[in-house]
Scaffold this motif. Structure first.
Motif, PDB file in Angstrom:
ATOM      1  N   LEU A  52       0.841  -1.200   0.000  1.00  5.77           N
ATOM      2  CA  LEU A  52       0.000   0.000   0.000  1.00  5.77           C
ATOM      3  C   LEU A  52       0.874   1.247   0.000  1.00  5.77           C
ATOM      4  CD1 LEU A  52      -2.862   1.306   0.315  1.00  5.77           C
ATOM      5  CD2 LEU A  52      -2.467   1.239   2.788  1.00  5.77           C
ATOM      6  N   TYR A  53       0.631   2.105  -0.974  1.00 10.38           N
ATOM      7  CA  TYR A  53       1.230   3.433  -0.997  1.00 10.38           C
ATOM      8  C   TYR A  53       0.147   4.420  -0.585  1.00 10.38           C
ATOM      9  CZ  TYR A  53       5.100   1.542  -3.806  1.00 10.38           C
ATOM     10  OH  TYR A  53       6.178   0.828  -4.257  1.00 10.38           O
ATOM     11  N   VAL A  54       0.492   5.352   0.275  1.00  7.70           N
ATOM     12  CA  VAL A  54      -0.483   6.321   0.785  1.00  7.70           C
ATOM     13  C   VAL A  54      -0.214   7.678   0.144  1.00  7.70           C
ATOM     14  CG1 VAL A  54      -1.353   7.513   2.824  1.00  7.70           C
ATOM     15  CG2 VAL A  54      -0.747   5.081   2.945  1.00  7.70           C
ATOM     16  N   ALA A  55      -1.268   8.294  -0.386  1.00  6.72           N
ATOM     17  CA  ALA A  55      -1.158   9.611  -1.009  1.00  6.72           C
ATOM     18  C   ALA A  55      -2.098  10.579  -0.312  1.00  6.72           C
ATOM     19  CB  ALA A  55      -1.493   9.532  -2.498  1.00  6.72           C
ATOM     20  N   GLY A  56      -1.670  11.832  -0.268  1.00  4.57           N
ATOM     21  CA  GLY A  56      -2.502  12.852   0.358  1.00  4.57           C
ATOM     22  C   GLY A  56      -3.607  13.347  -0.537  1.00  4.57           C
ATOM     23  N   SER A  57      -3.440  13.207  -1.865  1.00  2.00           N
ATOM     24  CA  SER A  57      -4.411  13.738  -2.812  1.00  2.00           C
ATOM     25  C   SER A  57      -4.356  12.923  -4.093  1.00  2.00           C
ATOM     26  CB  SER A  57      -4.083  15.200  -3.132  1.00  2.00           C
ATOM     27  OG  SER A  57      -2.818  15.291  -3.789  1.00  2.00           O
ATOM     28  N   VAL A  58      -5.311  13.137  -4.974  1.00  2.23           N
ATOM     29  CA  VAL A  58      -5.314  12.450  -6.259  1.00  2.23           C
ATOM     30  C   VAL A  58      -4.088  12.862  -7.080  1.00  2.23           C
ATOM     31  CG1 VAL A  58      -6.548  12.139  -8.432  1.00  2.23           C
ATOM     32  CG2 VAL A  58      -7.822  12.213  -6.277  1.00  2.23           C
ATOM     33  N   THR A  59      -3.747  14.147  -7.040  1.00  6.67           N
ATOM     34  CA  THR A  59      -2.571  14.613  -7.779  1.00  6.67           C
ATOM     35  C   THR A  59      -1.316  13.901  -7.301  1.00  6.67           C
ATOM     36  OG1 THR A  59      -3.574  16.779  -8.142  1.00  6.67           O
ATOM     37  CG2 THR A  59      -1.191  16.637  -8.386  1.00  6.67           C
TER      38      THR A  59
ATOM     39  N   ALA B 269      -1.216  11.027  -5.783  1.00  2.08           N
ATOM     40  CA  ALA B 269      -1.359   9.609  -6.120  1.00  2.08           C
ATOM     41  C   ALA B 269      -0.918   9.341  -7.547  1.00  2.08           C
ATOM     42  CB  ALA B 269      -2.808   9.172  -5.920  1.00  2.08           C
ATOM     43  N   GLU B 270      -1.306  10.202  -8.464  1.00  2.00           N
ATOM     44  CA  GLU B 270      -0.916  10.019  -9.863  1.00  2.00           C
ATOM     45  C   GLU B 270       0.596  10.062 -10.020  1.00  2.00           C
ATOM     46  OE1 GLU B 270      -4.976  11.955 -11.834  1.00  2.00           O
ATOM     47  OE2 GLU B 270      -3.218  13.203 -11.433  1.00  2.00           O
ATOM     48  N   ARG B 271       1.250  10.903  -9.261  1.00  2.00           N
ATOM     49  CA  ARG B 271       2.704  11.006  -9.351  1.00  2.00           C
ATOM     50  C   ARG B 271       3.384   9.792  -8.729  1.00  2.00           C
ATOM     51  NH1 ARG B 271       3.080  17.592  -8.159  1.00  2.00           N
ATOM     52  NH2 ARG B 271       1.822  18.140 -10.007  1.00  2.00           N
ATOM     53  N   LEU B 272       2.847   9.280  -7.645  1.00  2.00           N
ATOM     54  CA  LEU B 272       3.408   8.079  -7.031  1.00  2.00           C
ATOM     55  C   LEU B 272       3.253   6.881  -7.969  1.00  2.00           C
ATOM     56  CD1 LEU B 272       2.191   8.440  -3.328  1.00  2.00           C
ATOM     57  CD2 LEU B 272       4.492   8.840  -4.210  1.00  2.00           C
ATOM     58  N   ARG B 273       2.091   6.767  -8.615  1.00  2.00           N
ATOM     59  CA  ARG B 273       1.879   5.650  -9.544  1.00  2.00           C
ATOM     60  C   ARG B 273       2.879   5.695 -10.685  1.00  2.00           C
ATOM     61  NH1 ARG B 273      -4.402   7.172  -9.001  1.00  2.00           N
ATOM     62  NH2 ARG B 273      -4.851   5.877  -7.170  1.00  2.00           N
ATOM     63  N   SER B 274       3.151   6.884 -11.163  1.00  2.00           N
ATOM     64  CA  SER B 274       4.120   7.046 -12.234  1.00  2.00           C
ATOM     65  C   SER B 274       5.529   6.728 -11.748  1.00  2.00           C
ATOM     66  CB  SER B 274       4.056   8.475 -12.774  1.00  2.00           C
ATOM     67  OG  SER B 274       5.093   8.728 -13.691  1.00  2.00           O
ATOM     68  N   ALA B 275       5.890   7.270 -10.605  1.00  2.00           N
ATOM     69  CA  ALA B 275       7.262   7.130 -10.103  1.00  2.00           C
ATOM     70  C   ALA B 275       7.609   5.700  -9.743  1.00  2.00           C
ATOM     71  CB  ALA B 275       7.461   8.036  -8.891  1.00  2.00           C
ATOM     72  N   PHE B 276       6.637   4.956  -9.202  1.00  2.00           N
ATOM     73  CA  PHE B 276       6.916   3.609  -8.728  1.00  2.00           C
ATOM     74  C   PHE B 276       6.458   2.521  -9.707  1.00  2.00           C
ATOM     75  CE2 PHE B 276       7.056   6.149  -4.842  1.00  2.00           C
ATOM     76  CZ  PHE B 276       8.244   5.692  -4.284  1.00  2.00           C
TER      77      PHE B 276
ATOM     78  N   ILE C 180       3.540   1.309 -10.632  1.00  2.00           N
ATOM     79  CA  ILE C 180       2.673   0.366  -9.938  1.00  2.00           C
ATOM     80  C   ILE C 180       1.236   0.488 -10.424  1.00  2.00           C
ATOM     81  CG2 ILE C 180       3.961   0.004  -7.801  1.00  2.00           C
ATOM     82  CD1 ILE C 180       2.497   2.411  -6.641  1.00  2.00           C
ATOM     83  N   ALA C 181       0.453  -0.536 -10.174  1.00  2.00           N
ATOM     84  CA  ALA C 181      -0.968  -0.519 -10.513  1.00  2.00           C
ATOM     85  C   ALA C 181      -1.658   0.577  -9.706  1.00  2.00           C
ATOM     86  CB  ALA C 181      -1.598  -1.873 -10.204  1.00  2.00           C
ATOM     87  N   PRO C 182      -2.632   1.254 -10.308  1.00  2.00           N
ATOM     88  CA  PRO C 182      -3.291   2.371  -9.611  1.00  2.00           C
ATOM     89  C   PRO C 182      -3.858   1.995  -8.252  1.00  2.00           C
ATOM     90  CG  PRO C 182      -3.920   2.344 -11.924  1.00  2.00           C
ATOM     91  CD  PRO C 182      -3.128   1.087 -11.689  1.00  2.00           C
ATOM     92  N   GLY C 183      -4.394   0.784  -8.128  1.00  2.00           N
ATOM     93  CA  GLY C 183      -5.024   0.383  -6.870  1.00  2.00           C
ATOM     94  C   GLY C 183      -4.069   0.162  -5.729  1.00  2.00           C
ATOM     95  N   LYS C 184      -2.760   0.149  -6.022  1.00  2.00           N
ATOM     96  CA  LYS C 184      -1.772   0.039  -4.937  1.00  2.00           C
ATOM     97  C   LYS C 184      -1.628   1.354  -4.179  1.00  2.00           C
ATOM     98  CE  LYS C 184       0.297  -4.087  -4.959  1.00  2.00           C
ATOM     99  NZ  LYS C 184       1.745  -4.163  -5.130  1.00  2.00           N
ATOM    100  N   VAL C 185      -2.161   2.447  -4.739  1.00  2.00           N
ATOM    101  CA  VAL C 185      -2.063   3.768  -4.107  1.00  2.00           C
ATOM    102  C   VAL C 185      -3.450   4.194  -3.637  1.00  2.00           C
ATOM    103  CG1 VAL C 185      -1.336   6.163  -4.385  1.00  2.00           C
ATOM    104  CG2 VAL C 185      -0.186   4.355  -5.679  1.00  2.00           C
ATOM    105  N   ALA C 186      -3.551   4.547  -2.380  1.00  2.00           N
ATOM    106  CA  ALA C 186      -4.832   4.981  -1.822  1.00  2.00           C
ATOM    107  C   ALA C 186      -4.741   6.438  -1.385  1.00  2.00           C
ATOM    108  CB  ALA C 186      -5.217   4.108  -0.628  1.00  2.00           C
ATOM    109  N   VAL C 187      -5.724   7.228  -1.775  1.00  2.00           N
ATOM    110  CA  VAL C 187      -5.780   8.638  -1.376  1.00  2.00           C
ATOM    111  C   VAL C 187      -6.479   8.698  -0.016  1.00  2.00           C
ATOM    112  CG1 VAL C 187      -6.611  10.932  -1.974  1.00  2.00           C
ATOM    113  CG2 VAL C 187      -5.858   9.366  -3.776  1.00  2.00           C
TER     114      VAL C 187
END
Length: 797
Positions: free
Chosen positions: A169-176, A178-185, A187-194
């Motif tokens: 699980l990657y934790v993001a503070g916002s959708v913006t 989250a999109e950057r974490l998905r790109s950087a790592f 990973i599948a979008p569902g691995k990141v939760a806002v």
């Protein structure tokens, strides 16, 4: 090597040298069970960041949890003990064993926050350490920098990619974010939760409660009072917090003359400047320290975020502190003397001017010129700076309740829930183009199913929180636990492309593969030079399907051969084309349908419309624009609008560069039917949109300057396209402009359209014989006959 001297190149070399340890640890992890209820925390800054907020929430709300903190030294050990955690030295066998035995691992910077060799098989939660403004991880070339032969970089990149896949699980503070974490790592979008950033929980409380912000100020004043002659500061406090520059010295270290200028500006409003160098930075600010300028390094205050409420303004460059501080909606002075060089070397996710919403200072002189204005209540400069900060907060802080840590704990607990507790049973799962769109045949069938079975749970696969799903449906992010659960528990799955991720169809499940168009080009087993491995994957995929949907007899034959599919094929026409069929009134476009589509796309009233919708290329890595839509708009003139629609497979490669105001990029528009209905002329090359457009009777032209190469060297055709094309095959833009001008003058009575009517009618008879506006009804009828919605629902239909 000290943290302050860290550079990626040297750090990466040590990772490569440790490969044998990684392999041994991976094998060892198979034989060591993890202890339920045991948590191991770590952070790159020590006992702090969001990891501390989460550990405190865990301690206070889950009395049975055992919390271990992986520490680097005795100072950190004392801080962990003071919090009631069990401290264990990160390096060495004790750190390895504590990490290996913990059920859940929480980190903020990377796997090295705990013992990196003990992470295999654990539930890993990556909180990160702020909203990314600069490019991070695999989005930045500096991350995989290493000294040595070029192949080492490839090995290193694969190591990074494997590491990212270990995180649950990657934790993001916002959708913006989250999109950057998905790109950087990667990973599948569902691995990141806002969920909000736990490190900002205390700051959110300060934003809501002035008394808490005042308490933070008192704490900072207590620290500064030890450095200020004559007692405590009484005026405004300004924080200067530059980011880390990958081992380089901060270029904004002030000269003696600049220090004099800064002090004078501070004195004019009785302010004090507090310098917070990045913990990994190499700045030398000692010469600047005096009565008005003070240092507040990590040796004094390990974690700066909980203290931000003390400050009246922040000066920073690319640091995520700006995003944190924006919660307070207080002025931010952006200061980046090396903006161009930093952008070129490290890269930013967007232009800094966009993030800031304000001008970027390039020198201390520019900073001091505005300092007194933004620190004085009631000035226009202060109001504008506060407005920009509020705008930044609106983008990055959807949660401002101070309960992000609580949400993260709940999300971690959901990771372990069985599928039956995550989603409803006896549901329908929809996916279009791998979740990149909510569109196509699945969307058309969703409408019919929802109308017949309003009580039936419906789940839609999406790749972003920004995607809208139909009313009453629930979005599930690709690759997340809810997404996997929805696929597993659904009684019916309706998809238009491959299922992926090792899906296995259950005995009570029906999988309807609708596909996404009649094929001109060969696909799957019909493609030239298909490898044995690919053939095996194709056959394995088609065995996952219960039924296929076909638009016509040609498609039925192609599916049988290209996918070796022996199951039921519904040759019913395409549900996604029902709307197009109903818009065709005896060979003419329903004017209401066309006007509605044009209004939706933003086409100026009175303009004629050329749509350009090419397919993708196997050899290409960019958006296909061989026609040059901007040049086409120039050639057509002010009475025309060009609508460009890229293929779904090129969405991640960028979009059409809009230089001409008469070009509309509709690539991301959710419904291609709007694009088709809006067209006076639709231009494609080899895209299946040619078959859909024929349902609506839209005039077709084909821009195919690479026809011999595409036909003979790439995919090849499934029929003689040149002999039966329902429109002219064009080699130049000028030819298209001539045809368009005829349409502008004569409409569908243009001579070239009249000349192609026999070919067009034959095309419709062959490829769209069933598209009468009722395909969705026929498909859902057949699904009901198969008990695909569940026996109780089907009997009551």
């Amino acid at each position: 090597m000290s943290a302050r001297q860290f550079q990626f190149a040297s750090g990466n070399l040590s990772k490569l040298l440790a490969i044998p340890k990684y392999l041994l640890s991976w094998v060892f992890a198979f034989f060591v069970p993890r202890v339920p209820g045991t948590w191991a925390f770590g952070s790159g800054i020590g006992v702090g960041e969001g990891a501390l907020a989460l550990a405190r929430e865990l301690r206070d709300s889950r009395s049975d949890a055992r919390i271990v903190w992986l520490v680097a030294d005795e100072a950190e050990r004392a801080l962990a003990e003071a919090e009631g955690f069990v401290p264990v030295l990160r390096r060495g066998r004790h750190g390895f064993w504590a990490t290996l035995r913990a059920e859940t691992l929480v980190v903020t910077h990377g796997l090295g926050d705990v013992n990196r060799f003990g992470v295999f098989g654990g539930t890993i939660v990556q909180l990160w350490h702020g909203a990314p403004l600069k490019r991070i991880h695999l989005d930045s070339p500096v991350t995989t920098a290493v000294r040595g032969p070029a192949p080492l970089r490839g090995v290193l990149q694969r190591m990074y990619e494997r590491g990212t896949k270990q995180v649950s699980l990657y934790v993001a503070g916002s959708v913006t974010a989250a999109e950057r974490l998905r790109s950087a790592f990667r990973i599948a979008p569902g691995k990141v939760a806002v969920l909000g950033d736990p490190r900002d929980d205390e700051l959110a409380a300060q934003a809501a409660d002035p008394a808490m912000a005042a308490a933070a100020r008192e704490l900072v004043l207590d620290i500064l009072s030890q450095r200020i002659q004559g007692g405590r500061a009484t005026g405004p406090l300004v924080l200067y917090a530059p980011t880390w520059r990958d081992g380089d010295v901060d270029p904004a270290i002030p000269t003696h003359a600049e220090v004099t200028e800064i002090v004078a500006a501070l004195a004019s409003v009785d302010a004090h400047l507090v310098i917070r160098s990045h913990p990994l930075g190499e700045g030398e600010y000692g010469a600047a320290v005096g009565e008005r300028i003070h240092l507040l390094g990590s040796d004094i205050a390990r974690d700066i975020t909980p203290l931000l409420g003390a400050f009246d303004a922040v000066i920073t460059d690319f640091s995520s502190i700006a995003v944190d501080f924006s919660l307070l909606e207080r002025p931010i002075q952006w200061f980046a003397p090396d903006l161009d060089a930093y952008t070129a070397k490290r890269g930013l996710y967007e232009a800094l001017e966009v993030t800031a919403g304000a001008n970027i200072a390039r020198s201390w002189g520019e900073v001091t010129a505005s300092l007194s204005e933004i620190l004085t209540t009631g000035t226009a400069a202060r109001r504008e700076a506060s407005r920009a900060a509020a705008a930044l907060a609106s983008r990055f802080h959807p949660y401002r309740d101070g309960k992000s840590a609580s949400r993260v704990l709940a999300a971690v607990e959901r990771l372990r829930l069985p599928a039956a507790e995550l989603v409803a049973a006896e549901s329908v799962f929809f996916e279009s183009f791998y979740g990149r769109q909510v569109s196509c045949n699945p969307l058309a069938l969703d409408r019919e199913i929802a109308a017949r079975y309003p009580e039936l749970p419906r789940y839609w696969s999406v790749t972003s929180e920004r995607q809208a799903v139909p009313a009453g449906a629930t979005p599930v992010l690709v690759g997340g636990v809810e997404w996997f659960a929805a696929r597993r528990m659904a009684r019916l799955l309706i998809v238009n492309d491959w299922l992926r991720f090792g899906f296995k169809r259950g005995p009570e499940q029906t999988v309807l593969q609708t596909w996404h168009g009649t094929m001109l080009k060969h696909l799957a087993l019909g493609r030239p030079n298909v490898s044995p491995r690919t053939k095996l994957a194709i056959k394995r995929e088609s065995r996952r399907w219960s039924m296929m949907l076909s638009q016509n007899a040609h498609s039925t034959d192609q599916f049988r051969g290209s996918y070796a599919f022996a199951g039921e094929i519904l040759e019913t026409g395409y549900p996604r084309d029902d709307r197009l069929a109903l818009a065709d009134i005896v060979g003419e476009m329903n004017p209401v349908a066309q006007a509605t589509a044009r209004q939706t796309l933003g086409i100026p009233e009175g303009n004629s419309v050329v749509v350009y919708a090419p397919t993708w290329r196997d050899r290409g890595t960019t958006v296909v624009d061989s026609l040059d839509v901007n040049a086409l708009a120039d050639a057509l003139g002010e009475n025309w609008t060009v609508v460009a629609r890229g293929h779904t497979r090129t969405h991640e490669l960028g979009s059409y560069l809009r230089l001409n105001p008469r070009v509309i990029d509709a690539t991301a528009h959710p419904d291609i039917n709007d694009v088709i209905l809006a067209a006076d002329v639709l231009v494609t090359d080899y895209s299946s949109v040619m078959f859909d457009a024929a349902v609506a009777g839209t005039p077709l032209a084909f821009y195919v300057p690479d026809l011999p190469q595409y036909r003979d060297a790439e995919r090849g055709f499934t029929f003689d396209f040149e002999a039966c094309a329902p429109g002219p095959l064009l080699q130049s833009r000028d030819e298209l402009v001539t045809l368009a001008e005829e349409v502008r003058e004569h409409g569908r009575s243009a001579q070239w359209i009249v000349d192609y009517r026999p070919a067009y009618a034959a095309w419709q008879a062959r490829f769209t014989p069933h598209d009468d506006g009722a395909a969705s009804v026929r498909v859902v009828d057949r699904l009901a006959e198969r008990d695909a919605f569940g026996p109780a629902l089907d009997r009551n239909a």
